[in-house]
Design a protein around this motif. Structure first.
Motif, short mmCIF file in Angstrom:
data_model
loop_
_atom_site.label_atom_id
_atom_site.label_comp_id
_atom_site.label_asym_id
_atom_site.label_seq_id
_atom_site.Cartn_x
_atom_site.Cartn_y
_atom_site.Cartn_z
N LEU A 53 -26.51 10.73 74.00
CA LEU A 53 -25.08 10.88 74.32
C LEU A 53 -24.21 10.61 73.10
O LEU A 53 -23.15 11.23 72.95
CB LEU A 53 -24.70 9.93 75.46
CG LEU A 53 -25.26 10.31 76.84
CD1 LEU A 53 -24.84 9.27 77.88
CD2 LEU A 53 -24.76 11.68 77.26
N VAL A 57 -21.40 13.12 71.80
CA VAL A 57 -20.01 12.75 71.51
C VAL A 57 -19.63 13.19 70.11
O VAL A 57 -18.54 13.75 69.89
CB VAL A 57 -19.83 11.22 71.67
CG1 VAL A 57 -18.46 10.80 71.15
CG2 VAL A 57 -19.97 10.82 73.13
N GLN A 60 -19.32 17.04 70.00
CA GLN A 60 -18.13 17.51 70.70
C GLN A 60 -16.87 17.25 69.90
O GLN A 60 -15.97 18.10 69.87
CB GLN A 60 -18.05 16.85 72.08
CG GLN A 60 -19.05 17.39 73.08
CD GLN A 60 -18.87 16.78 74.46
OE1 GLN A 60 -18.12 15.83 74.64
NE2 GLN A 60 -19.56 17.35 75.44
N GLU A 86 -12.86 13.73 81.30
CA GLU A 86 -12.90 12.27 81.29
C GLU A 86 -12.07 11.66 82.41
O GLU A 86 -11.97 10.45 82.53
CB GLU A 86 -12.40 11.73 79.94
CG GLU A 86 -13.23 12.20 78.77
CD GLU A 86 -14.69 11.82 78.94
OE1 GLU A 86 -14.97 10.67 79.33
OE2 GLU A 86 -15.55 12.68 78.72
N MET A 142 -16.36 13.92 75.48
CA MET A 142 -16.74 12.63 76.05
C MET A 142 -16.45 11.53 75.03
O MET A 142 -16.67 11.71 73.83
CB MET A 142 -18.23 12.63 76.41
CG MET A 142 -18.72 11.32 77.00
SD MET A 142 -20.51 11.35 77.35
CE MET A 142 -20.57 12.61 78.63
N ASN A 143 -15.95 10.40 75.50
CA ASN A 143 -15.71 9.30 74.57
C ASN A 143 -16.89 8.35 74.54
O ASN A 143 -17.76 8.39 75.41
CB ASN A 143 -14.41 8.55 74.91
CG ASN A 143 -14.44 7.96 76.32
OD1 ASN A 143 -15.34 7.20 76.67
ND2 ASN A 143 -13.46 8.32 77.14
N SER A 146 -17.51 6.06 77.72
CA SER A 146 -18.12 6.76 78.86
C SER A 146 -19.60 7.02 78.61
O SER A 146 -20.43 6.89 79.52
CB SER A 146 -17.40 8.08 79.10
OG SER A 146 -16.05 7.87 79.49
N ALA A 147 -19.94 7.38 77.38
CA ALA A 147 -21.34 7.63 77.04
C ALA A 147 -22.16 6.36 77.22
O ALA A 147 -23.27 6.39 77.76
CB ALA A 147 -21.46 8.14 75.61
N HIS A 150 -22.64 5.60 80.97
CA HIS A 150 -23.64 6.49 81.55
C HIS A 150 -25.04 6.05 81.17
O HIS A 150 -25.97 6.09 82.00
CB HIS A 150 -23.40 7.93 81.09
CG HIS A 150 -22.30 8.63 81.82
ND1 HIS A 150 -20.98 8.55 81.42
CD2 HIS A 150 -22.30 9.42 82.91
CE1 HIS A 150 -20.22 9.27 82.22
NE2 HIS A 150 -21.01 9.80 83.15
#
Length: 203
Positions: A53, A57, A60, A86, A142-143, A146-147, A150
């Motif tokens: 992830l 990130v 992205q 998000e 995605m920040n 959040s990664a 998860h």
């Protein structure tokens, strides 16, 4: 530790059956797996997903460009589409508008996009993300927080799944052992004959 000590002392118990010893070893193995293997599975899953992830990130953020758009007018097509990946609400939506914004190279762009405004009017501004290559509106990247969340949740989920598999295997083995005991008991009962328990039986 008590299980190990009890198992060691129980080895020479005259009342011990073979299936009892197997069941004890299965219980000991399950305890060791609960204590060592299942946390390791969660840790490995968490670290693997976290690394993946983080790369997502980074990619992205490299491929997406944040810009400020200016509303020109409401778009004729007013169906609602998801605006921000998000957002805490999966049903968050935007209003379709015709807007202008600046691309990565500084050139002006005009098009129909989704704006996070309830009642957009000409001249209103809002932030949006665009693809650096196509300059089309895309979801926000995605920040890192959040990664990480998860990845942690996936680690807990993997641990819980591993615990469930170990416990399920233990219960299945114990069930098979109990069934084997019942079969042996039935054979022993049948061998005793119909007169078992009567005075003078077998004489």
């Amino acid at each position: 530790m008590r299980i190990i000590v009890g198992l060691w002392r129980w080895r020479h118990n005259p009342l011990r059956r073979g299936t009892d010893l197997v069941e004890a070893w299965v219980a000991l193995t399950a305890v060791l797996l609960f204590a060592l293997a299942t946390p390791a599975v969660g840790w490995i899953c968490r670290n693997t997903l976290d690394s993946s992830l983080r790369d997502t990130v980074r990619v992205q953020h490299e491929q997406r460009h944040r810009t400020t758009a200016v509303v020109v007018d409401r778009a004729a097509d007013q169906h609602h589409t998801a605006y921000d990946a998000e957002s805490l609400s999966k049903r968050s939506s935007g209003t379709r508008v015709t807007a202008t914004w600046y691309a990565v190279d500084g050139s002006a762009r005009t098009g129909t996009v989704s704006a996070p405004l309830r009642d957009p009017r000409a001249g209103d501004t809002f932030s949006m993300w665009t693809d650096r290559r196509t300059d089309k509106q895309v979801r926000g990247p995605m920040n890192a927080t959040s990664a990480r969340v998860h990845a942690v949740l996936a680690g807990f989920g993997a641990t819980a799944l591993a615990v469930g598999l170990v416990e399920g295997a233990r219960r299945l083995i114990v069930w098979r052992l109990v069934q084997r005991r019942y079969r042996r008991l039935d054979r022993a009962w049948a061998a005793a004959g119909p007169d078992w328990g009567r005075t003078g039986a077998g004489s």
